[in-house]
Each structure stands twice: as C-alpha cells, then as structure tokens.
Design a protein around this motif. Sequence first.
Motif, short mmCIF file in Angstrom:
data_model
loop_
_atom_site.label_atom_id
_atom_site.label_comp_id
_atom_site.label_asym_id
_atom_site.label_seq_id
_atom_site.Cartn_x
_atom_site.Cartn_y
_atom_site.Cartn_z
N GLY A 1 49.33 57.06 24.48
CA GLY A 1 50.50 56.20 24.40
C GLY A 1 51.37 56.64 23.24
N LYS A 2 52.62 56.24 23.29
CA LYS A 2 53.54 56.72 22.26
C LYS A 2 53.07 56.39 20.85
CE LYS A 2 58.47 56.61 21.18
NZ LYS A 2 59.78 56.16 21.70
N TRP A 3 52.38 55.28 20.67
CA TRP A 3 52.01 54.86 19.33
C TRP A 3 50.51 54.82 19.08
CZ3 TRP A 3 56.43 54.50 16.66
CH2 TRP A 3 57.60 54.26 17.38
N LYS A 4 49.73 55.14 20.09
CA LYS A 4 48.29 54.91 19.97
C LYS A 4 47.64 55.77 18.90
CE LYS A 4 47.63 53.18 24.63
NZ LYS A 4 47.00 53.39 25.95
N GLY A 5 48.03 57.04 18.85
CA GLY A 5 47.43 57.91 17.85
C GLY A 5 47.64 57.38 16.44
N VAL A 6 48.88 57.02 16.14
CA VAL A 6 49.18 56.53 14.81
C VAL A 6 48.43 55.24 14.52
CG1 VAL A 6 51.08 56.34 13.20
CG2 VAL A 6 51.49 57.25 15.46
N ILE A 7 48.41 54.36 15.49
CA ILE A 7 47.69 53.10 15.29
C ILE A 7 46.23 53.39 14.93
CG2 ILE A 7 46.82 51.04 16.44
CD1 ILE A 7 49.36 51.08 18.19
N LEU B 1 36.06 58.70 17.69
CA LEU B 1 37.23 59.59 17.82
C LEU B 1 37.70 60.07 16.45
CD1 LEU B 1 39.38 57.94 20.61
CD2 LEU B 1 38.56 60.29 20.55
N GLU B 2 37.07 59.60 15.40
CA GLU B 2 37.57 59.92 14.06
C GLU B 2 37.76 61.42 13.85
OE1 GLU B 2 35.39 57.08 11.36
OE2 GLU B 2 36.45 58.29 9.85
N ALA B 3 36.74 62.18 14.15
CA ALA B 3 36.83 63.62 13.91
C ALA B 3 37.98 64.22 14.70
CB ALA B 3 35.52 64.29 14.30
N THR B 4 38.09 63.78 15.95
CA THR B 4 39.18 64.30 16.78
C THR B 4 40.53 63.96 16.19
OG1 THR B 4 37.75 63.84 18.67
CG2 THR B 4 40.08 64.29 19.12
N LEU B 5 40.71 62.71 15.81
CA LEU B 5 42.00 62.30 15.27
C LEU B 5 42.32 63.06 13.98
CD1 LEU B 5 41.59 58.47 15.87
CD2 LEU B 5 43.09 60.02 17.13
N ASN B 6 41.32 63.27 13.16
CA ASN B 6 41.57 64.00 11.93
C ASN B 6 41.98 65.44 12.21
OD1 ASN B 6 41.02 61.80 10.34
ND2 ASN B 6 38.85 62.31 10.10
N LEU B 7 41.30 66.07 13.16
CA LEU B 7 41.69 67.43 13.52
C LEU B 7 43.12 67.46 14.04
CD1 LEU B 7 38.64 69.10 15.31
CD2 LEU B 7 39.70 69.72 13.13
N MET B 8 43.46 66.46 14.83
CA MET B 8 44.82 66.43 15.38
C MET B 8 45.84 66.25 14.27
SD MET B 8 44.29 64.27 18.90
CE MET B 8 45.98 64.47 19.49
N SER B 9 45.54 65.40 13.30
CA SER B 9 46.46 65.23 12.18
C SER B 9 46.62 66.52 11.42
CB SER B 9 45.94 64.15 11.23
OG SER B 9 45.99 62.89 11.85
N PRO C 1 51.56 62.82 10.90
CA PRO C 1 51.40 64.15 11.50
C PRO C 1 50.74 64.14 12.87
CG PRO C 1 50.01 63.88 9.53
CD PRO C 1 50.97 62.73 9.56
N ILE C 2 49.95 63.13 13.16
CA ILE C 2 49.29 63.15 14.47
C ILE C 2 50.30 63.04 15.59
CG2 ILE C 2 48.89 60.68 14.77
CD1 ILE C 2 46.11 61.42 15.82
N GLU C 3 51.46 62.47 15.30
CA GLU C 3 52.48 62.37 16.34
C GLU C 3 52.95 63.75 16.78
OE1 GLU C 3 55.27 58.81 16.11
OE2 GLU C 3 54.99 59.35 14.02
N VAL C 4 52.96 64.68 15.85
CA VAL C 4 53.37 66.03 16.19
C VAL C 4 52.43 66.62 17.22
CG1 VAL C 4 53.81 68.31 15.25
CG2 VAL C 4 54.23 66.29 13.84
#
Lengths: 109, 109
Positions: free
Chosen positions: A18-24, A87-95, B8-11
Amino acid sequence: MRKDYSHPIEVTMDVVCGKWKGVILCHLQQSEVLRFGEIKKLLPNVSQKTLTLQLRELEADGLIDRRVYPEVPPKVEYSLTDYGRELEATLNLMSDWGKSHVEKVELNS
Amino acid sequence: MRKDYSHPIEVTMDVVCGKWKGVILCHLQQSEVLRFGEIKKLLPNVSQKTLTLQLRELEADGLIDRRVYPEVPPKVEYSLTDYGRELEATLNLMSDWGKSHVEKVELNS
DNA sequence: GCCCTAAGTTACATGAATGTACCTTCTTGC
DNA sequence: GCAAGAAGGTACATTCATGTAACTTAGGGC
C-alpha cells in the motif's frame, strides 16, 4: 488472501505495497506503540480515510495489533504483532537499499 | 526519482511495487538472462503492454539491463544489473515471508 | 507475393487505489 | 449549553495502474 499467486513474493507485495504501509511498519518498528494521531503526524500527507484503511488492512493481514480504549475522546493504539516483526529484517534491508538508491541518483544529477 | 520521500523505504517500494516487478526480478535472479517472450510465458496473466512498461521502469531505475539484438524478428534479452542484484537478499526474504504467510493462512481455513 | 515471427507501440477502456469534504460520537472544561 | 478533542464513517470525485485490441516492422520460408 485475495487471489491466485504464481510466486510467493506476490503475497508479500500484496500485503506490504500500500502507498503508506511500508512507512507505517517502519515507524511501528521504531516506536513499539503509536496512537492513530501520532501516526498521522508522522505521515503528513496521508488522508484520514486512507490511513484508517491501510491500518485496517495491515491488521487484517495479522501484521499489526489494534487496541481500542473505550474512552471519550477515543484512544486507539497500534503496534506490531510478533508476526509483523518477522518482516523487520526485510523492511530494514528495503530502507537501506532505498537510502543508497537516493544517494546514487543524487550523484548523477 | 519521482517525488518527495519522507522515508527511504518509500523509494524502494516505488521501485519494486509494480504489479509484476517482484516476480520479474525473482525470475531474473534465477535465470540470469531471459528473453521478453520467456518472461511473458513465466507470467501468463500479464499483458504485453504492461510487461513492456514494467520492464522499462525497472530499466530506468537501473535494476535490469536490456540488450537488443538488431535482428528480425527482434530479440531482446533482459538481465539483472549489479545494482539490481543488491536487492537479492531483500527479494529472497520477501519470498520466504510470503511462503510462510500462505502456509499460515491455509492453516486457519 | 504472402504469412509468420518477436517485441514492441498506440488509442481507448476499465478498475482499483487514494483523496476531499463533511458528518458522528460522548465527555470534559469553560 | 457550547466548543473541542480523537478516531473514525460515508458519499463522491479523481487519478493512476492495468488491461484489450489492433497496428507495426522486416527478413525467411513457402
């Protein structure tokens, strides 16, 4: 779940894209617990309705927990579930990748 | 890059969250090089136009390489760039999480 | 001469995702 | 008794992402 997936990554993308899910999710990782209004302040451009919707979907997918205090005015707290924390590790890698992508693009301009 | 990002995750999400992009990247991870038609066969439900578009966007973001052979009928090969390969760990984590999410949901039904 | 091929492009249509604006609730503080 | 406060819901509008269908290109096989 919504449809037929031909590859497991589609499942994760459905849940997270979703447009905001990652940031949330990232903010909830850092802050443990956040109220609706706090999340809204952290995402200045999201609309009320959309934020509610994104949170509900994350809840329905089991990533976040929604705790309502029966007070007036209302108080609702959101936090990651254990499952969401997977999902923490995934989200951190994505950031991290996002950060380096920004830097890369800024170099070429 | 497209707009202002507050995190940055939005990127990364912008770059990866097309309907087919995740799957395309996963397949390219496994196969090194794929022709347009091969990718199309791997994603039976994608339309010609959309597949082209997704590939162009991935190319524009530097994740994949597009090599055109000046032949008739045309031959075009796609592969991950080194930069795209930096997403490998992320994509694998996402696939794993997706797989376990499917299993979890199937248990509850 | 005609058709087939692969990888497109183009014009047009559709649907899902997101946004805007306004309504609701009940209690506390004035 | 009036307003403010937090977290929504609802009706409607808009935008963005995808999808459909038809056209293009030029060489090789018939």
